[in-house]
Structures are given as structure tokens and as C-alpha cells.
Write an enzyme that holds these catalytic residues in place. Structure first.
Site, short mmCIF file in Angstrom:
data_model
loop_
_atom_site.label_atom_id
_atom_site.label_comp_id
_atom_site.label_asym_id
_atom_site.label_seq_id
_atom_site.Cartn_x
_atom_site.Cartn_y
_atom_site.Cartn_z
N CYS A 1 0.83 -1.21 0.00
CA CYS A 1 0.00 0.00 0.00
C CYS A 1 0.86 1.25 0.00
O CYS A 1 1.32 1.71 1.05
CB CYS A 1 -0.93 -0.02 1.22
SG CYS A 1 -1.97 1.45 1.31
N CYS B 1 -0.43 4.12 2.08
CA CYS B 1 -0.30 3.95 3.54
C CYS B 1 1.15 4.15 3.98
O CYS B 1 1.40 4.76 5.01
CB CYS B 1 -0.70 2.54 3.98
SG CYS B 1 -2.16 1.90 3.22
N ASP B 2 2.10 3.61 3.23
CA ASP B 2 3.47 3.48 3.75
C ASP B 2 4.52 4.30 3.00
O ASP B 2 5.67 4.36 3.45
CB ASP B 2 3.89 2.00 3.73
CG ASP B 2 2.96 1.15 4.59
OD1 ASP B 2 2.50 1.66 5.61
OD2 ASP B 2 2.71 -0.02 4.24
#
Ligand code: NAP
Length: 311
Positions: free
Chosen positions: A135, A138-139
Site C-alpha cells: 500500500c 499507507c506506507d
């Protein structure tokens, strides 16, 4: 019949499940939506969605899904966290076992979507959350100023690579073939980007360094020449597609060899009263708008089924 028996339970709160919820709620079925492991589904992990009709300037995936959630709740859909352990679809009402709670329902809409696919290497699995991720939204932030690698040759990989250029000094996109599944527009965008470098016909054999609990590099291999080498990188993002979340229905519903549910008339499973919509049943299109479309169909079929069965 006991009042506690639900008309409709919708498994999954992505684009398909929430569209089914909007339709079922407007039909006064008081649907219960089970949010599952990844609330909001794939759209909640994406950035700009440019191809959902009605948004000429695009819309952020999480905002689109939040709008759908509010829309479903406005008409009386109930949303709840839960993870299906097992289901008994042998007779009606169907019994859904969520561990702490059992829920009975007359109809079930399976909109449980698909989750990120991994390479399956032990070193990759050991480093998830320590430089290995599926992701980018997300990261990606954690790798500001670093060199990052993205694996895959489809639209997801292109999207991740483009997004990660916000943080990375360089993104290397590694793909196992020299042809790409990505749409022309996405591929061209990635190819034209100065910070993105392409490496084709190449696979990852190992992720370093499990002992350090961080990604320091990859062992790569060229499939055409057989040559193997070590490649330094700070993170590996997977963009290699998804696997359908339908394992819990094995033996009760028909599936293809990759585990996608099989449905007639787009949404009808072999069990009357059980419908499937979105990515769990769609291996071909896998778009937000098609997931929404089949979610709508599943809700209309559930409504018709309940009516025909005197509920
Ligand atoms: P996809 O189109 O199935 O592409 C998956 C890619 O990963 C392929 O290039 C495949 O290689 C590679 N791959 C699969 N397993 C692998 C493995 N074990 N090792 C190495 N490589 C592997 O999946 P996707 O990119 O997630 O896209 C899915 C759907 O969503 C598509 O319809 C796409 O158009 C859509 N989508 C659209 C957007 C957008 O419009 N913005 C963004 C994301 C996704 P091979 O080609 O060799 O099989």
C-alpha cells in the site's frame, strides 16, 4: 420467524458492498454491512480516482468511499465490524458465524472483494511492515528521500510508482515480462516520469535483510539471461494484483481455479438467496464502477428474492 433474522447481510464495505447497501436500504431492507478486515476496500487505499463517472476533476478514493458510506447510512444501513469465521448456507435463514456473534439472514450479498497478492517469499513475508508493503498510500511517507522499488506491470504498479515519486529520490519498477498489462495512459505516464526507472524480465528471488528487520536490498534475476545480482533499495512495494476473499465459502459456492466466485446473471451464486458482487466475483473488469454496478444488481436481486419468498 424470529425478528432477529435479518433480511440482508452484506459482507464487505468497499464500493460494491456500499452500493448494495444504498439500494437495499432505500428498499427498506435495513441491511447490515459487515466491514471486514479492510474497511472501505481497495478504494480506501488509493489516491485520485479519475474514471468514476460524475467527477470531472477526479475524486480521492477515500473520499469517494466515505461519501458512499454516508449515503448508505442516510437510508438506514447499519455498519458493523466483523470477520466471518464460517457460514452455513445449507438452509435458510443462513447462519453467519463471526466468532463472538452469530447472525441469521434470509439473503446474503458477498462483496468481500480481493486483497493484495504477495510474491510468497519467506523473506518478503518476514519484512512486511519493515520496508515491504502493498500500500503505497499507507506506507510511502516512511521512505522520504530514499530509493524505492515497485513490483508489477499492471495499472496498480504504475499508480504506486507514480505516487511514490512524491517521496522517493528514485523509483525502480521491476516487472517479470517486457509487455505490460497496464493501460496505455498509465504506462506512458510512468515511462515519462524522470524519477521512475524500468527494469523488465526481472524477478525478485529474495528480500534482504531479515536479520536487520529492514529492507536493504533485493536479490534479482533476469529471466532471459539467468543473471542474478544484488540490488540495493530501501523498500519494496507490491503492485501485482489481488486474490479474491472467498476462501470461507469453499465447498458451499462454486469458484474458479483462482478462487473467484462463479455467478450466473452476474450476481447469482448457486445457492438461492446468496448473491456475489464486485471483485470477489469479477476477474475481468475489476473497476470501481463495475463493482458498484454489480453491487446494485445484487441488492435488486436480494429484494426480488425476499419479495418472492414472502418476506
Ligand atoms: P493486474 O492488471 O492483474 O496486473 C498484475 C501485474 O502483476 C501483472 O503485470 C503481472 O505480471 C504481475 N504479477 C502477478 N503476479 C506476479 C508475481 N507472482 N510475480 C511478479 N509479478 C506478478 O492487476 P492490477 O494492476 O492490480 O490491476 C487490476 C485491475 O484494476 C485492472 O483492471 C486495472 O486496470 C485496474 N486498476 C485501475 C487503476 C486506474 O485506472 N487508475 C489503478 C489500479 C488498478 P504479468 O503481466 O506477467 O502477468
Amino acid at each position: 420467524m424470529a425478528n432477529s433474522v435479518r433480511n440482508t447481510v452484506i459482507l464487505g464495505s468497499g464500493c460494491s458492498g456500499l452500493t448494495a447497501a444504498i439500494y437495499a436500504a432505500r428498499a427498506n431492507l435495513k441491511p447490515l454491512v459487515i466491514e471486514g478486515h479492510e474497511p472501505g476496500g481497495q478504494l480506501s487505499l488509493t489516491t485520485l480516482v479519475e474514471n468514476f463517472p460524475g467527477f470531472p476533476d477526479g475524486i480521492q478514493g477515500p473520499e469517494l468511499i466515505e461519501n458512499m458510506r454516508k449515503q448508505a447510512q442516510r437510508f438506514g444501513a447499519e455498519l458493523k465490524q466483523g470477520h466471518l469465521v464460517k457460514a452455513d448456507l445449507g438452509k435458510r435463514p443462513f447462519v453467519l458465524d463471526f466468532g463472538k456473534e452469530q447472525i441469521e439472514t434470509m439473503t446474503l450479498i458477498i462483496a468481500s472483494g480481493a486483497s493484495a497478492r504477495w510474491l510468497g517469499l519467506p523473506s518478503e513475508q518476514a519484512l512486511i511492515g519493515h520496508g515491504v508493503s502493498s500500500c503505497a498510500t499507507c506506507d510511502g511517507f516512511f521512505f522520504n528521500g530514499k530509493e524505492i522499488t515497485v513490483i508489477g506491470g499492471g495499472d496498480s504498479a504504475m499508480e504506486e510508482a507514480l505516487f511514490l515519486t512524491r517521496f522517493a529520490t528514485k523509483v525502480t519498477l521491476i516487472h517479470r515480462r517486457s509487455e505490460f498489462r497496464a493501460s496505455k495512459i498509465m504506462l506512458e505516464r510512468a515511462r515519462a516520469h524522470k524519477q521512475i526507472e524500468f527494469m523488465t524480465d526481472t524477478v525478485v528471488d529474495e528480500v534482504y535483510d531479515v536479520t536487520k528487520q529492514e529492507v536493504t536490498g533485493l536479490k534479482l534475476r533476469n529471466l532471459k539471461t539467468g543473471k542474478a545480482w544484488d540490488f540495493p533499495t530501501s523498500a519494496m512495494f507490491l503492485g501485482i494484483g489481488h486474490v479474491p476473499n472467498a476462501r470461507m465459502f469453499a465447498g458451499q459456492l462454486d469458484m474458479d481455479e483462482e478462487g473467484y466466485l462463479l455467478a450466473k446473471g452476474y450476481v447469482m451464486t448457486r445457492v438461492p438467496g446468496v448473491f456475489a458482487s464486485g471483485d470477489v466475483v469479477d476477474r475481468r473488469y475489476r473497476q470501481a464502477v463495475t463493482a458498484a454496478g454489480t453491487g446494485c444488481m445484487a441488492a435488486l436481486e436480494a429484494e426480488k428474492f425476499l419479495e418472492e419468498n414472502g418476506r
